[in-house]
Motif scaffolding. Structure first.
Motif, PDB file in Angstrom:
ATOM      1  N   ARG A  57       6.490   1.677  -1.719  1.00 18.55           N
ATOM      2  CA  ARG A  57       6.775   0.823  -0.546  1.00 18.55           C
ATOM      3  C   ARG A  57       5.668   0.946   0.496  1.00 18.55           C
ATOM      4  N   GLN A 105       2.683  -0.962  -0.650  1.00 20.38           N
ATOM      5  CA  GLN A 105       2.933  -2.384  -0.443  1.00 20.38           C
ATOM      6  C   GLN A 105       2.749  -2.768   1.023  1.00 20.38           C
ATOM      7  N   LYS A 106       3.243  -1.926   1.930  1.00 21.60           N
ATOM      8  CA  LYS A 106       3.060  -2.181   3.370  1.00 21.60           C
ATOM      9  C   LYS A 106       1.580  -2.263   3.709  1.00 21.60           C
ATOM     10  N   THR A 118      -0.901  -2.987   1.643  1.00 15.34           N
ATOM     11  CA  THR A 118      -1.485  -4.172   1.010  1.00 15.34           C
ATOM     12  C   THR A 118      -1.177  -5.437   1.817  1.00 15.34           C
ATOM     13  N   GLU A 119       0.032  -5.514   2.374  1.00 14.16           N
ATOM     14  CA  GLU A 119       0.455  -6.700   3.110  1.00 14.16           C
ATOM     15  C   GLU A 119       0.198  -6.611   4.614  1.00 14.16           C
ATOM     16  N   LEU A 120      -0.418  -5.551   5.081  1.00 18.93           N
ATOM     17  CA  LEU A 120      -0.602  -5.346   6.525  1.00 18.93           C
ATOM     18  C   LEU A 120      -1.481  -6.434   7.140  1.00 18.93           C
ATOM     19  N   ARG A 121      -0.949  -7.068   8.171  1.00 17.19           N
ATOM     20  CA  ARG A 121      -1.672  -8.070   8.953  1.00 17.19           C
ATOM     21  C   ARG A 121      -1.422  -7.750  10.418  1.00 17.19           C
ATOM     22  N   TYR A 150      -2.442  -2.114  15.313  1.00 15.62           N
ATOM     23  CA  TYR A 150      -2.914  -2.510  13.981  1.00 15.62           C
ATOM     24  C   TYR A 150      -3.865  -1.453  13.420  1.00 15.62           C
ATOM     25  N   HIS A 192      -2.535   4.888  -0.737  1.00 17.60           N
ATOM     26  CA  HIS A 192      -3.269   4.055  -1.691  1.00 17.60           C
ATOM     27  C   HIS A 192      -4.680   4.636  -1.860  1.00 17.60           C
ATOM     28  N   ARG A 195     -10.432  -5.301   3.653  1.00 15.54           N
ATOM     29  CA  ARG A 195      -9.004  -5.409   3.968  1.00 15.54           C
ATOM     30  C   ARG A 195      -8.755  -5.416   5.482  1.00 15.54           C
ATOM     31  N   GLY A 238      -6.995  -8.594   7.529  1.00 12.68           N
ATOM     32  CA  GLY A 238      -5.748  -8.458   8.273  1.00 12.68           C
ATOM     33  C   GLY A 238      -5.843  -8.736   9.750  1.00 12.68           C
TER      34      GLY A 238
END
Length: 186
Positions: free
Chosen positions: A136, A139-140, A142-145, A154, A165, A178, A182
Motif C-alpha cells: 500500500r 502504491q501511495k 507511485t500515485e503521489l501527486r 508534497y 520502494h 517522478r 507529481g
C-alpha cells in the motif's frame, strides 16, 4: 626582642600542604560534577523508550522499531551499546504479547541468529509489518501527486515514501522524473 620562631614545615603530618589541599578539593568537585557511569539498560530506561505491546498497528510497529534502532545507533556510536547486545536489550522493551512472540521465535533460532539484529528486524517486520502494508505504501508513492498539498508537504511525503520502494529510491534519475511528474505545473 621575642625569640625567633621557625616557620612550620609542610612535612609535619598535622599541617597539610596548601597545594595538596587545593588538589583534593578540585578532585572532589570534579567527581561530584561528573555523572555516574550507567549501564546501557539504565541509559535506555532513562530515555523513556516505550514498550512495544504488539497491538499498536503497522505504522506504530514501524515507528517503534525505527526509534529503537536510531537510539541503538547513537548509543553504539558513543561506545555504550555493542551491536551484539541490541536484540537482548530490545527484548526488555517488548510487552507481554510481543515478548511471547519473540520467545516462540527464539526457540527456532540458532544461538548466532538469536543475537543478530538483522534477523530480529526481519522477523519483526514479517510479524508486525506485513507485505500488504508495504505494498500500500509503494502504491501511495507511485500515485503521489502534489494536488492540494503545499510544496513542503508534497516534498515531505515524497522523501518519506521511497523507502518502501527501494528499486525507485536507488535510482536518482527515476526519483527526479517522478518528482517532476507529481508537482503542479507552474
Amino acid at each position: 626582642m621575642p625569640p625567633r620562631r621557625e616557620p612550620r614545615r609542610s612535612a609535619e603530618p598535622s599541617f597539610p600542604d596548601v597545594a595538596q589541599l587545593g588538589e583534593a578539593i578540585a578532585t572532589a568537585i570534579q567527581s561530584a560534577l561528573r555523572p555516574p557511569q550507567r549501564t546501557p539498560l539504565e541509559t535506555m530506561y532513562n530515555l523513556k523508550l516505550d514498550k512495544f505491546e504488539g497491538h499498536e498497528g503497522f505504522e506504530g510497529a514501524e515507528r517503534w522499531l525505527k526509534h529503537i534502532e536510531k537510539t541503538f545507533r547513537v548509543l553504539h556510536n558513543q561506545g555504550n551499546l555493542p551491536v551484539e547486545k541490541w536484540v537482548e536489550t530490545t527484548s526488555w522493551f517488548l510487552g507481554k504479547d510481543s515478548a511471547s512472540w519473540w520467545e516462540q521465535e527464539v526457540r527456532r533460532l540458532s544461538p548466532a541468529e538469536m543475537t543478530d539484529w538483522d534477523v530480529f528486524r526481519e522477523l519483526f517486520w514479517r510479524r508486525f509489518v506485513p507485505p500488504e502494508y508495504i505494498d500500500r505504501k509503494k502504491q501511495k508513492f507511485t500515485e503521489l501527486r502534489q494536488g492540494k498539498l503545499t510544496a513542503n508537504e508534497y516534498y515531505r511525503r515524497f522523501t518519506d515514501l521511497p523507502r518502501y520502494h527501494p528499486d525507485v529510491s536507488g535510482n536518482p534519475a527515476e526519483m527526479l522524473r517522478r518528482f517532476r511528474l507529481g508537482t503542479k505545473k507552474k
